[in-house]
Design a protein around this motif. Structure first.
Motif, short mmCIF file in Angstrom:
data_model
loop_
_atom_site.label_atom_id
_atom_site.label_comp_id
_atom_site.label_asym_id
_atom_site.label_seq_id
_atom_site.Cartn_x
_atom_site.Cartn_y
_atom_site.Cartn_z
N GLN A 195 47.76 102.20 71.45
CA GLN A 195 48.86 102.75 72.25
C GLN A 195 49.03 102.02 73.58
O GLN A 195 50.01 102.24 74.30
CB GLN A 195 48.63 104.24 72.51
CG GLN A 195 48.55 105.08 71.26
CD GLN A 195 49.83 105.02 70.43
OE1 GLN A 195 50.86 105.55 70.81
NE2 GLN A 195 49.76 104.37 69.27
N LYS A 233 60.14 116.34 73.56
CA LYS A 233 61.24 115.38 73.37
C LYS A 233 62.49 116.06 72.82
O LYS A 233 63.58 115.48 72.85
CB LYS A 233 60.79 114.28 72.40
CG LYS A 233 59.61 113.46 72.88
CD LYS A 233 59.23 112.40 71.84
CE LYS A 233 58.01 111.60 72.27
NZ LYS A 233 57.64 110.58 71.26
N TRP A 263 62.47 116.46 66.79
CA TRP A 263 61.27 117.13 67.28
C TRP A 263 61.44 118.64 67.34
O TRP A 263 60.64 119.34 67.97
CB TRP A 263 60.91 116.60 68.67
CG TRP A 263 60.99 115.11 68.77
CD1 TRP A 263 61.95 114.36 69.37
CD2 TRP A 263 60.06 114.18 68.19
NE1 TRP A 263 61.71 113.03 69.23
CE2 TRP A 263 60.53 112.88 68.51
CE3 TRP A 263 58.89 114.30 67.46
CZ2 TRP A 263 59.87 111.73 68.10
CZ3 TRP A 263 58.24 113.15 67.05
CH2 TRP A 263 58.71 111.88 67.37
N GLN A 287 55.02 116.12 71.59
CA GLN A 287 56.24 115.64 70.93
C GLN A 287 57.36 116.67 71.02
O GLN A 287 58.55 116.31 71.06
CB GLN A 287 55.94 115.32 69.46
CG GLN A 287 55.08 114.08 69.28
CD GLN A 287 54.66 113.86 67.84
OE1 GLN A 287 54.55 114.82 67.07
NE2 GLN A 287 54.40 112.62 67.47
N LEU A 343 50.69 106.03 65.57
CA LEU A 343 50.60 107.46 65.84
C LEU A 343 50.72 108.27 64.54
O LEU A 343 49.97 109.23 64.32
CB LEU A 343 51.69 107.89 66.83
CG LEU A 343 51.76 109.39 67.16
CD1 LEU A 343 50.44 109.89 67.71
CD2 LEU A 343 52.89 109.67 68.14
N THR A 344 51.65 107.87 63.69
CA THR A 344 51.81 108.55 62.41
C THR A 344 50.54 108.46 61.57
O THR A 344 50.10 109.43 60.95
CB THR A 344 52.99 107.95 61.61
OG1 THR A 344 54.19 108.12 62.38
CG2 THR A 344 53.14 108.64 60.27
N ASN A 361 54.28 98.73 68.00
CA ASN A 361 54.54 99.67 66.90
C ASN A 361 53.75 100.95 67.12
O ASN A 361 53.04 101.42 66.22
CB ASN A 361 54.16 99.03 65.56
CG ASN A 361 54.95 97.77 65.29
OD1 ASN A 361 56.18 97.79 65.31
ND2 ASN A 361 54.25 96.68 65.02
N LYS A 362 53.87 101.52 68.30
CA LYS A 362 53.07 102.68 68.65
C LYS A 362 53.32 103.86 67.72
O LYS A 362 52.39 104.59 67.36
CB LYS A 362 53.36 103.09 70.09
CG LYS A 362 52.92 102.07 71.12
CD LYS A 362 53.22 102.55 72.53
CE LYS A 362 52.79 101.49 73.55
NZ LYS A 362 53.08 101.93 74.94
N ASP A 363 54.58 104.05 67.32
CA ASP A 363 54.91 105.20 66.47
C ASP A 363 54.25 105.09 65.10
O ASP A 363 53.84 106.10 64.51
CB ASP A 363 56.43 105.33 66.32
CG ASP A 363 57.10 105.77 67.61
OD1 ASP A 363 56.38 106.31 68.48
OD2 ASP A 363 58.31 105.57 67.75
#
Length: 392
Positions: free
Chosen positions: A290, A336, A360, A333, A300-301, A295-297
């Motif tokens: 992070q 958001k 979200w 989340q 995270l997934t 490609n943080k998402d």
């Protein structure tokens, strides 16, 4: 004065009046001091308030010989820690290394009790690392002390970190050789005592402090770019088997992974603790993605999927930690969804132009439902329950 406790016996056979005077002073120490939680709480409170520090310093100085006389070496170590913190607050910043001269000198003596020596190694390791990161109020040369065994300020930061690592390693070896010690006598050494969802031994505290101090820091590169997201796909056993081979452009991060591997090996015979430490190591890996990843998402997934699998763990600490982490992620989340939580930093006003993001919409509900469905799993970890209960 404590050094006289460990001088060779032949020195006490002479006619040194000064030595005799010191011995007589020990005889005058009152018979017993109650090193109770109330005593430590009182000292901690005064330190936090920063009131009457000189008086407190004198009080702590009196407790040290009493602790030694009672054979309570961990209490003596705790008083040494207080003494050092008080010295730092009562003197100017350039005396940083001079203030730790007592611990530095004592570690050169061969006959110190193992638990006392372990605490001093931790103290010196922290101190050396902190110096490499602290904002110096004066020119670095003013911190040099040629009257000390080692003129630490004259060394480079890399050399100081190497010495700190040696202190940690020696402390860990000593701690591993000790028997079980009541948690109440050692938990003060931890900068984050709530991280342990198991009963920690002294070794656990020392190595977790090393991980915490060396694992912090920003990295512009994704630490696990070569492995890809498979780092978070691995089963716990596969992750543990591969942890020493993970690549990273940051050498300090690679070293932290090796520390996790050593920590895991220490608890191989205790599955509950073993797999909980795996959870900590996995979170460390996720956090690195992070910091510098594009490609943080995606990462995270993958981490959410990993946590969802850990909720099914038969080990309570692992399950509780997974519930806690997943609730925190989903609750964050959920913010958001509502524009109210968006902020315009140019106008210093809430950003009301944003529309609701329905992606979200149900994350707050998911977090709350997960918490309520697993409330019983958190019964042994009240502080986790208290944090998550704020979602209700």
């Amino acid at each position: 004065y404590l050094i006289t406790w460990h001088l060779p016996k032949k020195l006490f056979m002479g006619k040194s009046f000064f030595t005799l005077l010191l011995l007589c002073s020990f005889m005058q120490i009152r018979a017993q001091v109650d090193f109770s939680p109330a005593l430590w709480q009182d000292i901690d409170s005064l330190l936090q308030k920063k009131t009457e520090l000189k008086t407190l310093s004198g009080r702590v100085d009196e407790l040290i010989p009493a602790a030694f006389k009672q054979g309570n070496y961990l209490a003596a170590a705790r008083c040494f820690d207080y003494q050092l913190r008080l010295r730092d607050q009562l003197t100017e910043d350039s005396l940083y290394f001079y203030n730790s001269r007592t611990a530095d000198s004592l570690l050169r003596l061969p006959s110190l009790p193992a638990e006392f020596k372990t605490a001093l190694h931790l103290q010196m390791a922290r101190r050396l690392i902190w110096f490499t990161r602290k904002g110096l109020r004066f020119n670095r040369i003013l911190y040099e002390r040629k009257d000390l065994p080692v003129n630490y300020a004259a060394l480079s930061n890399a050399e100081l970190l190497k010495l700190a690592r040696q202190h940690f390693e020696t402390g860990e070896k000593l701690a591993a050789s000790l028997g079980s010690i009541p948690v109440s006598e050692i938990i003060w050494m931890s900068s984050d005592p709530l991280q342990f969802l198991f009963r920690p031994e002294l070794y656990d505290i020392i190595i977790s402090e090393q991980i915490q101090l060396l694992g912090n820091g920003y990295s512009y590169d994704n630490a696990f770019s070569q492995e890809g997201t498979t780092v978070l796909d691995y089963s716990p056993d596969e992750f543990i088997s591969r942890i020493r081979s993970f690549t990273s452009t940051d050498s300090s991060k690679r070293f932290v992974l090796r520390l996790y591997a050593e920590w895991l090996e220490q608890h191989r015979q205790s599955p509950s603790t073993y797999y909980f430490i795996e959870s900590l190591a996995r979170r460390f890996c996720f956090e690195q993605t992070q910091l510098g990843s594009n490609n943080k998402d995606v990462w995270l997934t993958k981490y959410e999927q990993y946590l969802a699998g850990r909720i099914q763990s038969p080990y309570t600490p692992v399950k509780a930690y997974a519930v806690y982490q997943l609730c925190l992620i989903w609750n964050q989340q959920a913010k958001k969804y509502c524009p109210e939580f968006s902020y315009d930093y140019y106008s210093y006003r809430p950003n009301t132009s944003r529309e609701f993001d329905t992606t979200w919409r149900y994350h707050g509900v998911k977090a709350l439902q997960l918490f309520r469905n697993n409330y019983a799993s958190l019964d042994s970890f009240t502080y986790l329950q208290n944090i998550l209960s704020k979602m209700e």
